[in-house]
Design a protein around this motif. Structure first.
Motif, PDB file in Angstrom:
ATOM      1  N   TRP A 157       0.831  -1.211   0.000  1.00 15.04           N
ATOM      2  CA  TRP A 157       0.000   0.000   0.000  1.00 15.04           C
ATOM      3  C   TRP A 157       0.861   1.254   0.000  1.00 15.04           C
ATOM      4  CZ3 TRP A 157       1.143   2.719   4.410  1.00 15.04           C
ATOM      5  CH2 TRP A 157       1.600   1.989   5.526  1.00 15.04           C
ATOM      6  N   GLU A 174      -2.026  -0.900  -3.331  1.00  8.52           N
ATOM      7  CA  GLU A 174      -3.251  -0.218  -2.933  1.00  8.52           C
ATOM      8  C   GLU A 174      -2.879   1.238  -2.664  1.00  8.52           C
ATOM      9  OE1 GLU A 174      -4.524  -2.205   0.591  1.00  8.52           O
ATOM     10  OE2 GLU A 174      -6.641  -1.944   0.184  1.00  8.52           O
ATOM     11  N   PHE A 190      -3.997   5.023  -1.236  1.00  6.85           N
ATOM     12  CA  PHE A 190      -4.919   5.902  -0.516  1.00  6.85           C
ATOM     13  C   PHE A 190      -4.495   7.338  -0.769  1.00  6.85           C
ATOM     14  CE2 PHE A 190      -4.908   1.967   1.870  1.00  6.85           C
ATOM     15  CZ  PHE A 190      -6.214   1.798   2.316  1.00  6.85           C
ATOM     16  N   LEU A 215      -4.348   8.846  13.339  1.00  7.78           N
ATOM     17  CA  LEU A 215      -3.810   7.532  12.980  1.00  7.78           C
ATOM     18  C   LEU A 215      -3.188   6.890  14.225  1.00  7.78           C
ATOM     19  CD1 LEU A 215      -3.123   5.403  10.825  1.00  7.78           C
ATOM     20  CD2 LEU A 215      -0.983   6.645  10.389  1.00  7.78           C
ATOM     21  N   ILE A 236      -5.950   5.745  16.593  1.00  8.41           N
ATOM     22  CA  ILE A 236      -6.632   4.520  16.161  1.00  8.41           C
ATOM     23  C   ILE A 236      -5.719   3.306  16.340  1.00  8.41           C
ATOM     24  CG2 ILE A 236      -7.593   3.349  14.124  1.00  8.41           C
ATOM     25  CD1 ILE A 236      -8.473   6.237  13.204  1.00  8.41           C
ATOM     26  N   LEU A 237      -4.454   3.476  16.021  1.00 10.30           N
ATOM     27  CA  LEU A 237      -3.506   2.373  16.199  1.00 10.30           C
ATOM     28  C   LEU A 237      -3.441   1.968  17.667  1.00 10.30           C
ATOM     29  CD1 LEU A 237      -0.606   3.589  13.850  1.00 10.30           C
ATOM     30  CD2 LEU A 237      -1.997   1.520  13.529  1.00 10.30           C
ATOM     31  N   LYS A 289      -6.542   0.075  18.563  1.00 10.63           N
ATOM     32  CA  LYS A 289      -6.541  -1.283  18.029  1.00 10.63           C
ATOM     33  C   LYS A 289      -5.627  -2.215  18.835  1.00 10.63           C
ATOM     34  CE  LYS A 289      -7.789  -0.253  13.198  1.00 10.63           C
ATOM     35  NZ  LYS A 289      -8.925  -1.154  12.921  1.00 10.63           N
ATOM     36  N   LEU A 290      -4.583  -1.631  19.425  1.00 12.54           N
ATOM     37  CA  LEU A 290      -3.622  -2.456  20.151  1.00 12.54           C
ATOM     38  C   LEU A 290      -3.846  -2.421  21.666  1.00 12.54           C
ATOM     39  CD1 LEU A 290      -0.344  -1.545  18.230  1.00 12.54           C
ATOM     40  CD2 LEU A 290      -1.662  -3.663  18.031  1.00 12.54           C
ATOM     41  N   ALA A 293      -4.999   1.966   9.214  1.00 10.24           N
ATOM     42  CA  ALA A 293      -4.420   1.520  10.489  1.00 10.24           C
ATOM     43  C   ALA A 293      -4.176   0.012  10.460  1.00 10.24           C
ATOM     44  CB  ALA A 293      -5.349   1.899  11.641  1.00 10.24           C
ATOM     45  N   ASP A 294      -5.123  -0.740   9.903  1.00 10.10           N
ATOM     46  CA  ASP A 294      -4.925  -2.197   9.792  1.00 10.10           C
ATOM     47  C   ASP A 294      -3.712  -2.520   8.934  1.00 10.10           C
ATOM     48  OD1 ASP A 294      -7.113  -2.727  11.355  1.00 10.10           O
ATOM     49  OD2 ASP A 294      -8.497  -2.939   9.653  1.00 10.10           O
ATOM     50  N   ARG A 295      -3.573  -1.783   7.861  1.00  6.93           N
ATOM     51  CA  ARG A 295      -2.459  -2.047   6.961  1.00  6.93           C
ATOM     52  C   ARG A 295      -1.116  -1.662   7.583  1.00  6.93           C
ATOM     53  NH1 ARG A 295      -6.945  -2.054   4.763  1.00  6.93           N
ATOM     54  NH2 ARG A 295      -7.460  -2.877   2.691  1.00  6.93           N
ATOM     55  N   LEU A 334      -0.389  -1.850  10.726  1.00  2.63           N
ATOM     56  CA  LEU A 334      -0.022  -2.911  11.675  1.00  2.63           C
ATOM     57  C   LEU A 334       0.473  -4.151  10.943  1.00  2.63           C
ATOM     58  CD1 LEU A 334      -2.865  -2.496  14.327  1.00  2.63           C
ATOM     59  CD2 LEU A 334      -0.479  -1.731  14.471  1.00  2.63           C
TER      60      LEU A 334
END
Lengths: 895, 309, 193
Positions: free
Chosen positions: A376, A410, A412, A456, A459-460, A463-464, C132-134, C136
């Motif tokens: 990406w 990919e 963005f 970012l 959110i990271l 998620k962790l 964010a998923d990418r 990680l």
């Protein structure tokens, strides 16, 4: 030199015109006649890539004619310091210094040390080079174990004192040699020497301006060293109207170096730790000498305060302030290495934050092929740039090397907020921070980078949040609690709050710090960038100071804030004589006020405020207290400016003329052709044009150089989309002299194409007298110039000039040599599609280009080990007799 | 105020007064000192940004760095670039010495005669051209609709709410400045930022100019400053420096926008001796004045007669 | 407008009754000319900014006004107070209004899927979450705990970044801080180029 100030920095150039109106003489020494040359009193064209030969000639002229500002040189530079007996100069090694390892192409700098100065710890030079060692030493400059107790000879007569080493090193840089190498007539050269030296001294100062015309070479740092040596010999550093002025090209490129988005640095020029550093103590000991002088000795305060800002309460003395949380580097992780790693499948995700490497970085094809091999890619920009659309508009689409249907990357695209839609500081080219107020809100999805990174990260972390993996601790423990403005899930983080934390806080009181001198290593201060401490002194955002120029003196201390400590002229202690008196009334800036017992003046003194001029430290003292009253260079380990660099510059302690990586000329000074320490990458996808002693260079007979136009901005993302700028320079063109046009059958406004072993690029021809063939050592050499602003997108488009360049780097800075290469030029347009690939292959075949071409960097006819063993080594080959004579003489003196 | 020959030709001290402004600010103008122009074209862009002008197309002209070409309806500032041999200077070193030093034949080989030996004989002139805002403005004098008028600042402005695109003004300008826009046919040119002047702001081009090559101010002051600048340059050996358009005795009564040039005007694309095409209108007025006045009086009385009914 | 006003607005009337007998000046001024004022006079506010192009750091004044479409930039020009620039701007600085108001500016997040041939729109929160998923994932794939000698590296080579020289110090600070905490080291900007 190496700067086209009128075109690249037009508004800054008003001050040059102002000086000219007041009688200053303006000299422009540059390969091409530019708009700067047009306004200069004199333009001296020289061959691109030959600047050190020219500057070396000036140094030789100064030293041979005793034109240096001797009192300044003796007091403020390391001219009198003795260098150890092991040091061997290029004079004796055919262009190499002692300590060279031909296997690794690197120097061990231990033989370059001062006498009596403790030698550095054993230097792992390979690793040093890999990690961009110049910056590895941080803003304190390279380390010395001790700043006091260095053997000196105040008469400057000792054959091993820096002054004599300098004299000998540059003795062969004669006006005749300058003429042969640079193509500058003796008359022009001597006129420059006369103008430069006569405008320097007690009553006068001369300023030296450079830009990327100097940095973008395989020995760019040494270009700047050479300029600095002249300015030091003439007493032009630390004084009003003097200096070596780097004109930088982006609104906050200075800021992005100070607060680096660079692999080898942490904020404030603290080096990134590497795998050798077991803990913080290791790290600090490796970046500063135990007994060195000056403020860099306090590096521990700076790193601890940074760690406290990064990890807040999670960073304690017991856990070494979480030094272990910092990732380690162990080699070259620069942008070019990374791009090759992308092609090799080692990198999976790539952020482009306001940068367009598909057009703006050297070797565009390499850049685009790298992007095409990612999982990406994130592009954040104001507008749709080439790097976001490589999958559908790269030149490789036409050649079939990239096809959208087979490209897995990919992409963005996030639209960015513009400079008026966000607030924050830029640091301009004189280290001055200026705060911008937000004028209005951005539209749609446009957001600041502050917003993007903050959320970012948020959110990271979310998620962790439940992760128990040790590797996630640095992220989860991160102090990510910046103030925000607005409601909802995605409020805007406060740039003001970030700046406050960059400035630093006393954690015991919560008060903002006033100065980096308040930083501590006991965990009671937190500061994101120690050199920026003071921007919020007294709780006031000084970057937002906007007292009108008409309401203050010309130093204008009340406009913005310059690091460090709002000092406008660095090392301004040198504007006074050793006794603390201004060198002259005309040129007074900072001086010692004996009555009040402090330094004072028009600028903020860049010196310990109450250290008197006559102060002498005890032997073995360290830190700021070890600075003698006449040690103006307070960040240097010995308090002096370095004419000779015993460490910190990986490709030699003194600048030496080497030919560029690609050159039509043999090195007329030494058997060593190019810089022996330059970084080369021999890869199929990174071919080099041959250079002497390799054959086949005549296939690419012309010197190629590229630069900016006033009307555009770098890779064009901020100019090619604007009608008002695009119409002013609507198409890519190539400038050639009438003589080259005649030789190659080129007509003004017709198409031509420029060819290297990497690419062929179409451009319209501009035949101009401003391009001038040079006569070099009896042959005519043509130079070709192109602006590099075009790409496939925008209101005006064109081929990508950076595609012509390969990747070869300065080993100090890891910056590419993009200001000089060799090329061919032919009338008409280049072949398209697959035919283009065949066309380039045919060029490479004719020139005998292989993966090996250009990678055999050692061409000197002797090696360091030879020379270290035998004192009478002389170089065979074309320059042999010269070397012999010089070498013999000096050996006798040594004995 | 009477109609006189001076209203059409020759020196005219009070150009705004002549245009009916009994109380008015000082006449203002531009002094463009080309000896410090760096050719950056900030003036062109600043003008377009302020006046919201359309772009002029994306054509590479191959004329040095000039891709604007000329003043037009959409380009009210135009920077000319001239690459030419420089005049010899007394301080320039003798070039013969170099030829000897080269020790090489300086013929036939491409490039052989062009090492460094003529380098100091080359120069690159740049100059930002603009509407001259003439004392006697041909465009204004021939405009049949009153679209062109003299402002209280002494400048000449096209009023786009009046202009009907007849184009008489285009041929009326001795400098070839004024031009019609292709889409709407109306005439457009520099207004000296008339809207800004009213608010005490300087024109956009002069404000942006990085080196102060474009100076704005009261015309009398600018003329004085310009004369001093020429004297300074002459003292420094730049003997070719001369003013263009500052002389009230010239064919347009002096320009509101005048220049310091380093070569003949033609080199910069400027007419050497511009003359307002309506120079004789004053004497024609003298002959036709009585008849015209009688005619006008009749017209007005008829008009008022009708109005009163 | 009353009749007498209407008459007075007729240029010929003004020409004959005023001092501008030739009708080339005062009498010829149109209504628009009489009412003219610079559009900056309509600004709601003027904010202080700095030019975003080169590193000279020229000061800019940004004039902001509003209409039905919301707030907009009316004009950007130099701030004469600055001791650096004295209010002057180069062509790029002078084009700043076009830079920030031009139609070249993208307003929406765009997404190109693997092997895709077109852009598609994506809403901002979704895009951030996907990213964010990418991040990680790439971090994990490129993770290196130690070097060959077993010395800790604690880093990932899976993520790289380029950019910063056009950004604010505060932004660069957060970029470096976040990526460092993630273990990413290939963080670079134009200063390397």
């Amino acid at each position: 030199m190496g700067s086209n100030m009128a075109e690249a920095h037009p508004v800054g150039f008003q001050w040059v015109m102002e000086a000219k109106a007041r009688g200053a003489k303006v000299l422009h020494i540059d390969p091409r006649f530019t708009r700067t040359s047009a306004l200069a009193d004199k333009h001296v064209p020289l061959r691109a890539g030959s600047d050190i030969a020219f500057l070396g000639g000036v140094i030789n002229h100064i030293l041979s004619n005793d034109l240096d500002f001797r009192e300044y040189v003796r007091a403020y530079t390391n001219a009198s310091f003795l260098v150890g007996e092991e040091f061997v100069d290029t004079e004796d090694l055919d262009g190499l210094f002692s300590g060279y390892d031909p296997e690794t192409g690197t120097y061990d700098t231990s033989t370059w040390q001062y006498e009596n100065g403790f030698p550095e710890d054993s230097v792992e030079s390979e690793r040093h080079r890999e990690q961009s060692a110049g910056e590895q030493h941080g803003s304190g400059g390279p380390k010395l174990e001790s700043g006091t107790g260095i053997a000196t000879d105040q008469t400057l007569e000792h054959p091993r004192c820096v002054f004599q080493i300098l004299k000998r090193h540059f003795s062969r840089y004669t006006p005749e040699m300058v003429e042969r190498i640079c193509g500058v007539s003796r008359e022009d050269f001597l006129e420059v020497c006369r103008a430069w030296t006569s405008a320097s001294g007690r009553e006068h100062t001369a300023a030296l301006v450079y830009s990327v015309g100097w940095t973008q070479h395989s020995m760019g740092a040494q270009y700047i060293r050479a300029g600095a040596i002249i300015q030091l010999l003439l007493g032009n550093i630390g004084r009003p109207g003097g200096g070596v002025l780097a004109l930088r090209g982006h609104a906050s490129i200075q800021g992005s170096t100070d607060i680096p988005t660079l692999y080898n640095l942490l904020p404030g020029y603290l080096p990134m730790p590497d795998a050798r550093h077991a803990d913080k103590r290791d790290y600090v000991e490796s970046i500063r000498g135990t007994h060195q002088k000056g403020y860099w000795h306090n590096a521990d305060d700076y790193i601890v305060s940074l760690l406290k800002e990064y990890w807040g309460e999670a960073a304690t003395e017991e856990n070494d302030y979480r030094f272990d949380y910092l990732p380690r580097i162990d080699g070259d992780h620069g942008t070019y290495r990374t791009v090759m790693d992308m092609i090799d499948g080692k990198v999976f995700g790539y952020f482009l934050l306001g940068q367009n490497p598909a057009v703006g970085s050297a070797h565009g094809r390499l850049q685009r092929l790298g992007m095409a091999n990612l999982d990406w890619l994130v592009v954040r920009d104001l507008t749709m740039i080439e790097s976001a659309e490589f999958w559908r508009n790269a030149p490789e689409i036409e050649t079939g090397e990239i096809t959208a249907e087979q490209c897995r990357t990919e992409v963005f695209f996030f639209p960015a907020a513009s400079h008026v839609e966000k607030e924050g500081t830029f640091t301009q080219t004189q280290r001055m921070l200026q705060w911008r107020d937000r004028a209005l809100e951005p539209r749609g999805d446009q957001r600041s980078e502050l917003w993007f990174i903050y959320h970012l990260g948020r959110i990271l972390r979310r998620k962790l949040a439940t992760s128990t993996d040790e590797r996630d601790r640095p992220l989860l423990d991160l102090a990510w609690d910046y103030r925000t403005e607005g409601d909802g899930e995605f409020p805007e983080p406060s740039a003001d709050d970030v700046l406050r934390r960059i400035n630093g806080v006393d954690l015991t009181t919560g008060e903002l710090l006033d100065s980096y001198q308040q930083l501590t290593s006991d965990g009671t201060t937190a500061a994101g960038c120690w050199i920026y401490s003071g921007v919020y002194a007294g709780g006031v955002n000084h970057a937002r100071n906007r007292t009108a120029r008409t309401e203050q003196d010309e130093t204008a201390l009340e406009w913005g804030w310059a690091w460090p400590a709002n000092r406008r002229v660095l090392y301004n202690r040198a504007s006074a004589d050793p006794q603390g008196r201004p060198w002259s009334e005309r040129k007074k800036l900072v001086w010692w006020d004996a009555e009040r017992g402090e330094w004072t003046g028009h600028d903020v003194p860049d010196f310990p405020k109450t250290t008197p001029p006559e102060f002498e430290p005890e032997y073995g003292e360290a830190g700021p207290g070890a600075l003698a009253g006449d040690d103006p260079f307070i960040m240097q380990a010995d308090g002096k400016a370095w004419l000779f660099a015993p460490s910190g510059v990986v490709d030699g302690p003194l600048p030496t003329h080497y030919e560029p990586h690609e050159s039509p000329m043999p090195n007329l000074l030494y058997g060593q052709q190019g810089s022996p320490a330059r970084k080369v990458y021999g890869r199929e996808d990174n071919p080099s044009n041959p250079a002497p002693p390799e054959g086949g260079g005549d296939v690419f007979p012309f010197v190629f150089t590229a630069a900016r136009l006033t009307e555009h901005h770098t890779a064009g993302g901020m100019s090619r989309q604007l009608a008002y700028l695009s119409e002013l320079q609507p198409a890519l063109f190539v400038e050639v002299s009438p003589q080259l046009a005649a030789e190659r059958g080129l007509e003004n406004l017709d198409w031509a194409h420029v060819v290297t072993s990497r690419a062929a690029v179409d451009a319209r021809v501009l035949v101009t007298e401003r391009m001038r063939p040079l006569r070099l050592d009896g042959r005519v050499v043509h130079q070709v110039w192109m602006p590099y602003h075009w790409g496939p997108s925008g209101k005006v488009d064109g081929d990508v000039v950076n595609d012509l360049l390969g990747v070869v780097l300065d080993p100090n800075t890891m910056i590419q040599e993009s200001k000089v290469a060799t090329c061919d030029i032919r009338p008409g347009r280049r072949p398209r599609g697959c035919e283009l690939l065949e066309y380039l292959a045919e060029y490479r075949r004719r020139a005998g280009v292989t993966v090996e071409t250009g990678t055999h960097v050692v061409t000197a006819h002797t090696t360091a080990s030879d020379a270290a063993a035998t004192s009478d080594t002389t170089a065979p080959g074309s320059t042999g007799s010269h070397t012999t004579a010089q070498g013999t003489t000096d050996r006798e003196e040594d004995a | 105020m009477t109609v006189s020959r001076e209203s059409f030709y020759g020196p005219l001290d009070d150009v705004s007064g002549d245009a009916g402004y009994t109380e008015h600010p000082e006449r203002v103008g531009f002094f463009t000192d080309t000896s410090v122009c760096i050719g950056c074209k900030a003036c062109e862009v600043a003008c377009k940004e302020w006046n919201l002008l359309p772009d002029d197309g994306f054509d590479l002209l191959g004329m040095s760095f000039d891709n604007t070409g000329e003043l037009s309806a959409n380009s009210w500032r135009h920077v000319a670039f001239i690459e030419q041999p420089a005049p010899p200077r007394e301080s320039a070193p003798a070039r013969e010495a170099d030829a000897v030093d080269l020790g090489l034949p300086s013929f036939d080989l491409p490039g052989a005669g062009t090492g460094e030996e003529t380098r100091t004989d080359f120069r690159w002139l740049m100059s930002s051209d603009v509407c001259k805002h003439c004392t006697h403005a041909g465009c204004l004098d021939v405009c049949p609709t009153g679209a062109l008028f003299r402002t209280e600042f002494g400048t000449v402005v096209v009023q786009d709410d009046i202009c009907n695109g007849c184009g008489y003004c285009v041929s009326g300008c001795p400098y070839g400045v004024i031009d019609r826009r292709e889409d709407d046919g109306r005439a457009w040119k520099c207004t000296m930022c008339y809207d800004r002047l009213g608010d005490g702001l300087e024109p956009a081009c002069a404000k942006a100019c990085p080196t102060d090559s474009i100076q704005f101010g009261p015309l009398d002051e600018l003329r004085e400053r310009a004369r001093e600048r020429v004297a300074t340059l002459h003292d420094r050996g730049i003997t070719e420096a001369r003013l263009y358009g500052e002389d009230p005795n010239d064919g347009v009564g002096g320009d509101g926008a005048f220049f310091l040039l380093l070569d003949e005007p033609e080199v910069y694309g400027l007419p050497p001796d511009p003359v307002v095409p309506t120079r004789d209108a004053g004497s024609m007025w003298a002959r036709a004045g009585v008849a015209a006045a009688a005619f006008a009086a009749t017209a007005v009385s008829v008009f008022f007669g009708r109005s009163r009914r | 407008m009353g009749v007498s006003d209407w008459i007075r607005s007729w240029p010929v009337y003004r020409q004959l009754t005023g001092a501008d007998r030739l009708g080339r000046g005062d009498a010829a001024a149109s209504p628009q000319s009489r009412e003219r004022e610079p559009r900056t006079a309509d600004a709601d506010r003027v904010t202080a900014s700095v030019c975003p192009y080169c590193a000279v750091g020229c000061s800019q004044n940004v004039y902001v006004g509003s209409d039905d479409g919301g707030e907009r930039v009316l004009q950007i020009e130099g701030n004469p107070d600055s001791p650096i620039s004295r209010g002057r701007l180069c062509p790029k600085g002078s084009a700043s209004k076009q830079l920030v108001t031009g139609d070249h500016r993208e307003e929406r997040v765009l997404y190109r899927a693997p092997y895709g041939t077109e852009w598609q729109e994506l809403d901002l929160p979704t895009a951030l979450d996907m990213l964010a998923d990418r991040v990680l994932d790439a971090r994990r794939k490129g993770w290196q705990d130690t070097d060959a000698d077993g010395k800790p590296l604690r880093r990932t080579q899976g993520i790289a970044s380029l950019g910063g020289a056009t950004l604010d110090n505060e932004e660069n600070y957060l970029i470096k801080k976040l990526f460092t905490a993630l273990g990413a080291v290939q963080i670079e900007n134009q200063a390397r180029i």
